[in-house]
Design an enzyme around this catalytic site. Sequence first.
Site, PDB file in Angstrom:
ATOM      1  N   CYS A 148      -2.615  -2.344  11.034  1.00 40.09           N
ATOM      2  CA  CYS A 148      -1.310  -2.696  11.426  1.00 40.09           C
ATOM      3  C   CYS A 148      -0.852  -1.707  12.854  1.00 40.09           C
ATOM      4  O   CYS A 148      -0.597  -1.217  13.354  1.00 40.09           O
ATOM      5  CB  CYS A 148       0.159  -2.747  10.007  1.00 40.09           C
ATOM      6  SG  CYS A 148       1.053  -3.911  11.136  1.00 40.09           S
TER       7      CYS A 148
ATOM      8  N   CYS B  10       1.517  -8.486   9.282  1.00 40.29           N
ATOM      9  CA  CYS B  10       1.745  -7.974   8.506  1.00 40.29           C
ATOM     10  C   CYS B  10       0.776  -7.349   6.452  1.00 40.29           C
ATOM     11  O   CYS B  10       0.773  -8.580   6.924  1.00 40.29           O
ATOM     12  CB  CYS B  10       3.266  -8.209   7.884  1.00 40.29           C
ATOM     13  SG  CYS B  10       3.316  -7.215   6.649  1.00 40.29           S
TER      14      CYS B  10
ATOM     15  N   CYS C 241      11.601   3.603 -10.245  1.00 40.03           N
ATOM     16  CA  CYS C 241      11.214   3.625  -9.334  1.00 40.03           C
ATOM     17  C   CYS C 241      11.358   5.155  -8.140  1.00 40.03           C
ATOM     18  O   CYS C 241      11.357   5.216  -6.820  1.00 40.03           O
ATOM     19  CB  CYS C 241      11.549   2.365  -7.942  1.00 40.03           C
ATOM     20  SG  CYS C 241      13.521   2.478  -8.243  1.00 40.03           S
TER      21      CYS C 241
END
Length: 443
Positions: free
Chosen positions: A95, A179, A401
């Site tokens: 990117c 993206c 997470c």
Amino acid sequence: MTRPAKRPFAKGRPPARKSAQSPAEAREIEVSITDVGARGDGLAHADGLRLFVPYTVAGDRVRVRVAGSDGKGEGVRAELAEVIEPGLGRRTPPCRHFGRCGGCTLQQMDDAAYANWTVGMVRGALERVGLSDVAMEPLARTPAGARRRARFAALKRGKKVWFGFNERQSHRLVDLEECPVLAPRLFALVEPLHGLLADLLPDGGDADVVLTDLEGGVDLLLVGPRSLDRGAREALVTFEPERIARIAWQPADRAAPEPVANRRPAFIRFAGVPIQPPPGAFLQASAEGEAALAAAVREGVGQAARIADLFAGIGTFSVPLAQQAAVHAVEGDEAAVAALGRSVQGLRLTVERRDLFETPLSIKELNRYDAVVFDPPRAGAAAQTAALAGSKVPRVVGVSCNPASFARDARVLVDGGYRLTKVWPVDQFLWSAHVELVGLFER
């Protein structure tokens, strides 16, 4: 030899959304990167200092700029100036925004190095609490272009709108031109949103935009500005009707969302059951990540006939589990409870609204169940874990997470008589320092 990409917007870059202090005068030194830490920064040592160097891999020889401590007593944050000799795990990032955009911090790693680092973060967190001897399943991977939910920031200065993600550790914005992480349906809205926000925002105004890719179309939640006049509402009502199913506005983060355009049902399916999430509701970041987590949870609960699903959200695990067992879902968010409650018909599923941080299920309540699933926010579930540790529940499945808070909670359960028998690592936030996992605890 490779060099960091040049920073665009050297002229005309927007001021930070909040003020920042000017960095101290920097000096340049050469160092070797020995490892990559939990935040994705390379680790090095020089002149008695521990350095954190973003965008590096183990084995890199680099020139860095050093300008003071990170303020936490852990070491000194350094800025990468040049890669003198690349390590074996380095590659060219895919990117153009890499090195500025705060969304991805690990694109410099090749696939094997990145996968090893991801699993290593889980193993390392467990080892630090004395839980090194745990069976680890293969890493579940999420491909590029799969991110179905994202929160963007927007800022207007003069006639220019910056729309994208914050730079790393900064309130400055990177104006997205590409993206590789986002689902195509979401990225296709970036350019139209530039135009919409140019009309909606006053000079100096800012807002956040939450986009979620659902069946039926994209769900759009506009957080800010503080008020919408008639012209702004009309612009929202007519914005991208073919692609966007629902639009809501929220004047501030903790305010209730107000519907602006509700064109057609927008929903997500859990095990085939359609659920319409509240505007901007939390969902797993990708369908692939959700599937991996759900499969691990199903394996973890085994043949349990009575299951409690704690921090249940809108039913990511409750709904699939209710097709094989009687499930009691507990969640503190009112809108999520309402969404799940509308979908329980025909399922062996009961729903309770309850703040599990303030009022966790007691040992007596927990002992009614054959298995308990808990999926708390990043901070973990200290109070609920303490109660679980004193219970007689045969199987506990933890979803997290945050490997660090999971490890802390796991230690409490193990000290209470459980064994951590298996862990499933899941890479859902591609090229970021966030790692998800599922762990099975058995009495």
